[in-house]
Design a protein around this motif. Structure first.
Motif, mmCIF file in Angstrom:
data_model
loop_
_atom_site.group_PDB
_atom_site.id
_atom_site.type_symbol
_atom_site.label_atom_id
_atom_site.label_comp_id
_atom_site.label_asym_id
_atom_site.label_seq_id
_atom_site.Cartn_x
_atom_site.Cartn_y
_atom_site.Cartn_z
ATOM 1 N N VAL A 475 -29.207 -9.743 -10.385
ATOM 2 C CA VAL A 475 -28.841 -9.133 -9.521
ATOM 3 C C VAL A 475 -28.558 -7.149 -10.207
ATOM 4 O O VAL A 475 -28.730 -6.351 -9.677
ATOM 5 C CB VAL A 475 -27.778 -8.869 -9.484
ATOM 6 C CG1 VAL A 475 -26.680 -8.791 -8.627
ATOM 7 C CG2 VAL A 475 -27.808 -10.944 -8.227
ATOM 8 N N SER A 480 -28.111 -2.885 -6.812
ATOM 9 C CA SER A 480 -27.914 -3.004 -5.714
ATOM 10 C C SER A 480 -26.042 -4.108 -5.290
ATOM 11 O O SER A 480 -26.454 -5.182 -5.556
ATOM 12 C CB SER A 480 -29.032 -3.725 -4.783
ATOM 13 O OG SER A 480 -27.954 -4.142 -3.890
ATOM 14 N N GLU A 483 -26.328 -7.240 -3.329
ATOM 15 C CA GLU A 483 -26.447 -8.063 -4.121
ATOM 16 C C GLU A 483 -25.845 -8.503 -4.809
ATOM 17 O O GLU A 483 -25.851 -10.079 -4.681
ATOM 18 C CB GLU A 483 -28.260 -8.152 -4.661
ATOM 19 C CG GLU A 483 -29.750 -7.577 -3.702
ATOM 20 C CD GLU A 483 -30.932 -7.834 -4.420
ATOM 21 O OE1 GLU A 483 -30.612 -7.890 -5.412
ATOM 22 O OE2 GLU A 483 -31.967 -7.445 -3.667
#
Length: 667
Positions: A475, A480, A483
């Motif tokens: 992640v 992101s 995410e």
């Protein structure tokens, strides 16, 4: 000792004793005196052996006044009394004369077998045991009441019974004139607990008793290496008298061909090592090496001890070479390819699994010191982490993480180091258990903070994407926010030790932490924020930019997070300008006050009882009282409460003084 060498293909034919009973394969004998505490466990442990093999249990009691004899009567009726004459061999020989078996085995009440299946197989398999005349098994001598430390000894406790078989030595008795070939049990350990419960006074009293007997033995056989070994082991003072015996024994060993010669060199090695004379310790080991034959198992002990000393001397290449030789001999010993005669005289420090792992750590360290970090890491890729006890595992994990960290920081071949680190982590996560996995993740967390590329390497190289730490690294690598939110809100995500980066990146990216905080207890929250504080100096700025009051007031858990987040920020406030400090200190005071007010009944909080609370909560109480007065416009009372806080909260004085100074500027 007169050891007659015969190969197992052509063993010396031994005539059974005249009084041998063909129906009895094994005679087990103990000499006892007041052993009621340890004896039941000892006899229960060997009962499966006595039941499975045609056997007899022969007991020699030397004057018990407790329940020893009553306990023994539950297992045998062959109980004989012997008047103690300060001679262990005399008592053993008395019991041996009563035995009618083909084989003889002796042990002590504090010897407890954990598994006798290998012994049963040996004695019930005539096609196996007829090729041997004597046998050795390992005694694992525990030295602490917790049974977490021990040393191994290859004990010669089994022999065919002949009319000539007898014991010698008034103390530390041994078989005189035993005949090779010898069989060595690999998996039959007798746990010896006698040393584990000895006090220092017990130890010294026993040593003094032994010295009296051994001095008499030395008078009879002054050049006997075995007797000298036991004498110097019982002589507790490290003085010139002891040293002279040890150094004289080495001279005798140089001219001996008996397996007990190695005791002299190892006594010298241990003495010089304790005296911090590594060069002389190494010299003693080299003299032992010169006497050893290529097929002697004792060479494993020699090479391992040399590696240990050479590492201390900074001779890393030499240590590496000896440790690799040790590992080769270790494997051959496991396969029963070596002569183990000398192991019956030298304490075995290195021929067991935990020692192999410790030497593996030393090998990796020596390789790393030669600027071959990735080769050092490769040593661990096939390690059995599940088999390690917790202390050994942590030592091993620390060596791995340090080795990898040095390589990542040097950037010589950093990506290769990352790949090996990830490979080792996956191996640990697959079979070593939760606690060991989390410990390793905490170490990798530190490496991630030092080397941001670790996250990207996880994204590329980690095969098990179900691991929490792996998902976190992936992640982070994706950068992101969506995410990260999904990760933190997933029911499969359990934030734990080693996952502080999840909290840091959530604060950095303004991701709502409410779901994650619901599963984090107080101590874990403190630990996670401490990890961030130690690695991310930008935390104070990020804390001020993070959520507003609506987030912190949403739940007690969120409010606690606010208190601890700003408390962590306060610890880094020296790097801030005055405006930034004001934001951090003001928010800390506000959330601390609100937290105290919410978790304690306001009607019960008063100035006289507040001293019973931890300092953080005292600070919150005083800040709350001060703010209430300021909201009423009572500036004098506001200052008075701040001064009370100044007296009550020592570690908060810098914050309080700063807030006072800022307030004065507004007047």
């Amino acid at each position: 000792m007169n050891i007659m060498p015969h190969t197992k293909e052509n063993p010396k034919v031994i005539t059974a004793a005249k009084n041998h009973d063909p129906s009895v394969t094994l005679s087990v004998s103990l000499i006892l005196k007041n052993e009621e505490k340890m004896l039941p466990a000892c006899l229960e442990a060997i009962k499966p052996l006595l039941d499975a093999v045609p056997s007899e249990l022969v007991i020699v009691d030397t004057g018990s006044s407790d329940k020893t004899v009553d306990i023994v009567k539950q297992y045998t009726d062959k109980i004989y009394h012997f008047d103690w004459i300060n001679d262990f061999s005399a008592a053993r020989n008395f019991g041996l004369e009563k035995c009618r078996g083909a084989w003889f085995m002796f042990l002590d009440a504090d010897d407890h077998f954990t598994d006798v299946s290998e012994l049963i197989e040996f004695f019930n398999n005539e096609s196996l045991n007829r090729s041997y005349n004597t046998a050795f098994y390992i005694t694992r001598n525990f030295t602490t009441p917790e049974h977490d430390k021990y040393f191994n000894f290859c004990a010669h406790r089994i022999a065919r019974i002949t009319d000539n078989l007898k014991f010698e030595g008034a103390i530390h008795e041994f078989f005189e004139g035993w005949y090779l070939p010898a069989y060595y049990f690999n998996n039959s350990y007798a746990n010896h607990y006698g040393y584990a419960f000895e006090t220092q006074a017990d130890y010294e009293r026993k040593a003094q008793r032994n010295l009296i007997l051994l001095e008499k033995e030395l008078e009879k056989t002054p050049d006997d290496l075995r007797t000298i070994n036991h004498y110097v082991s019982s002589y507790l003072k490290l003085d010139e008298h002891r040293r002279s015996h040890i150094e004289r024994a080495m001279t005798l060993a140089d001219n001996s061909d008996k397996p007990e010669l190695f005791t002299a060199y190892f006594n010298a090695f241990e003495m010089y090592d304790k005296e911090n004379k590594p060069e002389k310790a190494l010299e003693a080991l080299k003299r032992a090496e010169a006497k050893a034959k290529p097929d002697d198992a004792i060479t494993a002990e020699i090479h391992a001890a040399k590696g240990y000393i050479q590492e201390k001397l900074g001779q890393f290449a030499e240590a590496e070479a000896d440790i690799k030789k040790y590992m080769q001999v270790y494997r051959r010993n496991e396969n029963n390819e070596l002569d183990k005669s000398a192991l019956g005289f030298v304490v075995s420090n290195y021929l067991f699994p935990d020692a192999l792992i410790e030497m593996q750590n030393t090998l990796a360290h020596c390789i790393s010191k030669q600027n071959r970090a990735n080769e050092a890491l490769a040593v661990y890729e096939e390690s059995d982490f599940a088999a390690m006890n917790s202390v050994l595992y942590k030592n091993t994990a620390d060596v791995i993480l340090e080795t990898a960290g040095n390589e990542l920081l040097s950037r010589t071949d950093a990506e290769a180091a990352r790949k090996k680190l990830i490979s080792i982590y996956e191996r640990i996560a697959e079979n070593a258990g939760f606690d060991k996995t989390v410990y390793f993740e905490k170490g990798m967390e530190k490496l991630y903070y030092a080397d941001g590329s670790l996250a990207k390497s996880f994204k590329v190289n980690c095969k098990n994407e179900n691991l929490v730490f792996t998902r976190l690294m992936c992640v982070i690598a994706d950068e992101s926010k969506e995410e990260l939110e999904a990760f933190l809100n997933s029911p499969e995500t359990q934030i734990r030790e080693g996952c502080s980066a999840a909290i840091y990146h959530a604060v950095q990216n303004h991701v709502d932490l409410s779901s994650a905080l619901a599963g984090i207890h107080y101590e874990l929250l403190i630990s996670l924020l401490a990890a961030i504080t130690g690695n991310k100096p930008d935390l104070p700025v990020l804390a001020v930019q993070y959520k507003d009051d609506d987030f912190y007031f949403a739940s007690i858990k969120n409010l606690l997070f606010g208190v601890k987040l700003y408390e962590a920020a306060v610890s880094l406030a020296d790097t801030l300008n005055d405006s930034q400090k004001a934001d951090v200190y003001t928010n800390y005071a506000k959330y601390a006050a609100l937290y105290v007010e919410n978790i304690y009944n306001p009607d019960l909080l008063n100035e006289s009882d507040i001293g019973a609370l931890p300092e953080t909560y005292r600070f919150g109480f005083f800040m709350g009282q001060a703010q209430k007065e300021l909201d009423k416009g009572n500036r004098i009372e506001f200052v008075r409460w701040l001064k009370k806080a100044l007296i009550s909260c020592n570690s908060m004085q810098g914050i309080i003084k700063f807030l006072l100074d800022e307030f004065v500027k507004t007047l």
